[in-house]
Design a protein around this motif. Structure first.
Motif, PDB file in Angstrom:
ATOM      1  N   LYS A  77      28.823  39.882  36.907  1.00  0.00           N
ATOM      2  CA  LYS A  77      30.018  39.745  37.762  1.00  0.00           C
ATOM      3  C   LYS A  77      29.831  38.701  38.853  1.00  0.00           C
ATOM      4  O   LYS A  77      30.808  38.274  39.476  1.00  0.00           O
ATOM      5  CB  LYS A  77      30.353  41.088  38.420  1.00  0.00           C
ATOM      6  CG  LYS A  77      30.958  42.078  37.456  1.00  0.00           C
ATOM      7  CD  LYS A  77      31.725  43.152  38.200  1.00  0.00           C
ATOM      8  CE  LYS A  77      32.690  43.858  37.273  1.00  0.00           C
ATOM      9  NZ  LYS A  77      33.340  44.979  37.914  1.00  0.00           N
ATOM     10  N   ARG A  78      28.603  38.313  39.152  1.00  0.00           N
ATOM     11  CA  ARG A  78      28.331  37.414  40.267  1.00  0.00           C
ATOM     12  C   ARG A  78      27.459  36.268  39.769  1.00  0.00           C
ATOM     13  O   ARG A  78      26.402  36.506  39.183  1.00  0.00           O
ATOM     14  CB  ARG A  78      27.595  38.194  41.371  1.00  0.00           C
ATOM     15  CG  ARG A  78      27.089  37.368  42.540  1.00  0.00           C
ATOM     16  CD  ARG A  78      28.234  36.909  43.407  1.00  0.00           C
ATOM     17  NE  ARG A  78      27.743  36.172  44.568  1.00  0.00           N
ATOM     18  CZ  ARG A  78      27.551  36.700  45.773  1.00  0.00           C
ATOM     19  NH1 ARG A  78      27.803  37.986  45.983  1.00  0.00           N
ATOM     20  NH2 ARG A  78      27.114  35.957  46.768  1.00  0.00           N
ATOM     21  N   PHE A 114      36.266  33.512  38.753  1.00  0.00           N
ATOM     22  CA  PHE A 114      37.113  34.701  38.587  1.00  0.00           C
ATOM     23  C   PHE A 114      38.070  34.646  37.411  1.00  0.00           C
ATOM     24  O   PHE A 114      38.941  35.505  37.281  1.00  0.00           O
ATOM     25  CB  PHE A 114      37.879  34.981  39.890  1.00  0.00           C
ATOM     26  CG  PHE A 114      36.962  35.249  41.051  1.00  0.00           C
ATOM     27  CD1 PHE A 114      36.030  36.262  40.986  1.00  0.00           C
ATOM     28  CD2 PHE A 114      37.008  34.470  42.200  1.00  0.00           C
ATOM     29  CE1 PHE A 114      35.161  36.505  42.045  1.00  0.00           C
ATOM     30  CE2 PHE A 114      36.150  34.701  43.262  1.00  0.00           C
ATOM     31  CZ  PHE A 114      35.216  35.723  43.183  1.00  0.00           C
ATOM     32  N   PHE A 166      41.116  39.161  47.557  1.00  0.00           N
ATOM     33  CA  PHE A 166      40.232  39.613  46.477  1.00  0.00           C
ATOM     34  C   PHE A 166      40.895  39.450  45.111  1.00  0.00           C
ATOM     35  O   PHE A 166      42.090  39.734  44.954  1.00  0.00           O
ATOM     36  CB  PHE A 166      39.844  41.086  46.657  1.00  0.00           C
ATOM     37  CG  PHE A 166      39.039  41.324  47.898  1.00  0.00           C
ATOM     38  CD1 PHE A 166      37.715  40.881  47.976  1.00  0.00           C
ATOM     39  CD2 PHE A 166      39.592  41.974  48.993  1.00  0.00           C
ATOM     40  CE1 PHE A 166      36.974  41.092  49.132  1.00  0.00           C
ATOM     41  CE2 PHE A 166      38.850  42.181  50.150  1.00  0.00           C
ATOM     42  CZ  PHE A 166      37.531  41.732  50.212  1.00  0.00           C
ATOM     43  N   TYR A 167      40.083  39.030  44.147  1.00  0.00           N
ATOM     44  CA  TYR A 167      40.523  39.037  42.748  1.00  0.00           C
ATOM     45  C   TYR A 167      40.339  40.443  42.200  1.00  0.00           C
ATOM     46  O   TYR A 167      39.476  41.205  42.701  1.00  0.00           O
ATOM     47  CB  TYR A 167      39.687  38.049  41.928  1.00  0.00           C
ATOM     48  CG  TYR A 167      40.090  36.607  42.178  1.00  0.00           C
ATOM     49  CD1 TYR A 167      40.963  35.945  41.329  1.00  0.00           C
ATOM     50  CD2 TYR A 167      39.619  35.924  43.297  1.00  0.00           C
ATOM     51  CE1 TYR A 167      41.343  34.631  41.571  1.00  0.00           C
ATOM     52  CE2 TYR A 167      39.994  34.613  43.546  1.00  0.00           C
ATOM     53  CZ  TYR A 167      40.860  33.979  42.679  1.00  0.00           C
ATOM     54  OH  TYR A 167      41.252  32.689  42.921  1.00  0.00           O
ATOM     55  N   GLN A 170      36.922  41.851  41.636  1.00  0.00           N
ATOM     56  CA  GLN A 170      36.069  42.150  42.795  1.00  0.00           C
ATOM     57  C   GLN A 170      36.231  43.593  43.266  1.00  0.00           C
ATOM     58  O   GLN A 170      35.512  44.023  44.173  1.00  0.00           O
ATOM     59  CB  GLN A 170      36.362  41.172  43.940  1.00  0.00           C
ATOM     60  CG  GLN A 170      35.959  39.735  43.605  1.00  0.00           C
ATOM     61  CD  GLN A 170      36.304  38.774  44.721  1.00  0.00           C
ATOM     62  OE1 GLN A 170      37.461  38.408  44.907  1.00  0.00           O
ATOM     63  NE2 GLN A 170      35.315  38.360  45.475  1.00  0.00           N
ATOM     64  N   TYR A 171      37.169  44.322  42.656  1.00  0.00           N
ATOM     65  CA  TYR A 171      37.321  45.747  42.986  1.00  0.00           C
ATOM     66  C   TYR A 171      36.454  46.571  42.032  1.00  0.00           C
ATOM     67  O   TYR A 171      36.153  46.130  40.916  1.00  0.00           O
ATOM     68  CB  TYR A 171      38.790  46.163  42.879  1.00  0.00           C
ATOM     69  CG  TYR A 171      39.652  45.572  43.984  1.00  0.00           C
ATOM     70  CD1 TYR A 171      39.710  46.164  45.240  1.00  0.00           C
ATOM     71  CD2 TYR A 171      40.404  44.415  43.766  1.00  0.00           C
ATOM     72  CE1 TYR A 171      40.502  45.625  46.259  1.00  0.00           C
ATOM     73  CE2 TYR A 171      41.197  43.872  44.774  1.00  0.00           C
ATOM     74  CZ  TYR A 171      41.241  44.482  46.017  1.00  0.00           C
ATOM     75  OH  TYR A 171      42.015  43.947  47.024  1.00  0.00           O
ATOM     76  N   PRO A 203      32.421  34.210  47.609  1.00  0.00           N
ATOM     77  CA  PRO A 203      31.446  35.255  47.939  1.00  0.00           C
ATOM     78  C   PRO A 203      30.327  34.643  48.787  1.00  0.00           C
ATOM     79  O   PRO A 203      29.711  33.656  48.392  1.00  0.00           O
ATOM     80  CB  PRO A 203      30.940  35.698  46.556  1.00  0.00           C
ATOM     81  CG  PRO A 203      32.077  35.362  45.621  1.00  0.00           C
ATOM     82  CD  PRO A 203      32.672  34.090  46.163  1.00  0.00           C
TER      83      PRO A 203
END
Ligand code: BEZ
Ligand code: FE
Length: 303
Positions: A77-78, A114, A166-167, A170-171, A203
Motif C-alpha cells: 500500500k505504500r 493511488f 485522503f484517497y 488510505q482508509y 504521505p
C-alpha cells in the motif's frame, strides 16, 4: 576546476579516475546492450556525484540508512521509492522524456501511488464520488485526436482524494470511492459528477517526509483530479487537471503542475440549477471543462 580540485594531488585524482574506469569496465560483459549502457552511465554519474560532494563515510552510511528506511516502510500500500522519485523530479523527467510534445496533445503528469485497478464503470453523467466527502463538481469535455477528430469510445478513468485529503485506499476499510471509469460517446463527448479537488500532502510520515522537512519543503500537492485516457491508435494519456487560483500551483511537491493543465473550476452558489437537473441537496457545486487531445500512438517525428 574548483580550488579544492586544483589542490588535490595528481595522484589522488588518478586514483579516483582509475576506480571509475575499473567499475565501468566491469560492466563490459553485459550481454544486453541496454543494461550495459544503463550500468555504465550510472557508474559514471554516481562517481561524478561522489567526487563532487566528497561525502564523509558517516554521511554515506546515513544515505544507506535512508534507503533502508525507505525499503522498510514500503509495502503493497505504500511505495516510498516512488515518492522519492517524485520529490526529486525524476518521475516528471521520465514522463517528459516519454511523452514528447506533439502538436496540441494534452500534457502528461505523474500517475502517483493511488491509482488502483478495478474501479467501477459509471454511465455518462454518472457520479464517481460513491459517497466520498466533498463539494459536487460537474466535469465535461471532449476527447479528440490532434487532427481535431472526435475519439468515440475513449476510456476515461478518473480518481481523486476526498475533501479531507485522503484517497479511498488510505482508509482502513475496503471502500472504493472517488474513482471510476466511463466511455466517451460517439462524438467523443464525456461528462460526469466528481468532487471539487482540494489540496493534500503526499504521505510524509516516512524518510521522504523527513527529507522534505529537513530542507524546508512542503509535502503539499496542488488540488487536482487524475485522468487516465486511452483509445485504440492513440498514445495513452496519464494526467491531472489543476484548479486555477490554487496557491499551491507554484510549489507542488512533485513538480506535476503544467500551465496547460490548470483549469477554471467555476463555483455555482447553492440552488443554481445543475446541467443535468441533478438535485445536489441545495448545496453549492462547481463545474469544469476539460477538452482532452490525444496524440497518435506512434508519434515519431514531432509535429
Ligand atoms: C498523487 O497525486 O496522488 C500523488 C502523486 C505523487 C506522490 C504522492 C501522491
Ligand atoms: Fe493525487
Amino acid at each position: 576546476m574548483t580550488t579544492s580540485e586544483q589542490n588535490r594531488t595528481a595522484e589522488q585524482q588518478e586514483r579516483e579516475q582509475a576506480l571509475v574506469e575499473q567499475v565501468v569496465a566491469s560492466f563490459e560483459t553485459a550481454k544486453d546492450p541496454r543494461l550495459k549502457q544503463l550500468t555504465q552511465a550510472l557508474t559514471r554519474h554516481l562517481h561524478a556525484f561522489l567526487r563532487e560532494v566528497r561525502p564523509t563515510e558517516a554521511e554515506w552510511a546515513s544515505a544507506i540508512e535512508f534507503l533502508t528506511a525507505a525499503g522498510d516502510i514500503t509495502d503493497d500500500k505504500r511505495q516510498e521509492f516512488i515518492l522519492l522519485s517524485d520529490v526529486f523530479g525524476a518521475s516528471m523527467q521520465t514522463i517528459a522524456i516519454n511523452n514528447e510534445a506533439y502538436a496540441n496533445a494534452t500534457e502528461a503528469t505523474v500517475l502517483g501511488p493511488f491509482f488502483v485497478e478495478g474501479s467501477p464503470e459509471i454511465p455518462l453523467g454518472g457520479d464517481i464520488s460513491f459517497g466520498a466527502a466533498g463539494q459536487p463538481c460537474w466535469v465535461e469535455g471532449t476527447v479528440t485526436g490532434t487532427d481535431g477528430e472526435p475519439v468515440p469510445g475513449a476510456r476515461i478513468e478518473v480518481w481523486e482524494a476526498d475533501e479531507d485529503g485522503f484517497y479511498d485506499v488510505q482508509y482502513d476499510d475496503d471502500r472504493m470511492a472517488a474513482r471510476g471509469h466511463l466511455v466517451a460517446d460517439e462524438r467523443g463527448n464525456y461528462r460526469f459528477w466528481a468532487i471539487t479537488p482540494t489540496p493534500y500532502p503526499i504521505p510524509h510520515d516516512g524518510p521522504v517526509g523527513a527529507l522534505l522537512a529537513a530542507v524546508g519543503r512542503s509535502p503539499m500537492r496542488a488540488s487536482h483530479l487524475h485522468f487516465d485516457v486511452r483509445a485504440d491508435g492513440k498514445r495513452t494519456l496519464i494526467t491531472h487537471i489543476f484548479v486555477r487560483g490554487d496557491e499551491l500551483l507554484t510549489s507542488d511537491s512533485v513538480f506535476g503542475v503544467k500551465d496547460s493543465l490548470v483549469h477554471d473550476f467555476v463555483e455555482h452558489p447553492a440552488a443554481t440549477p445543475t446541467p443535468d437537473g441533478r438535485d445536489v441537496a441545495g448545496r453549492a457545486w462547481s463545474s469544469v471543462r476539460f477538452d482532452i487531445v490525444l496524440a497518435p500512438a506512434q508519434t515519431g517525428v514531432c509535429a
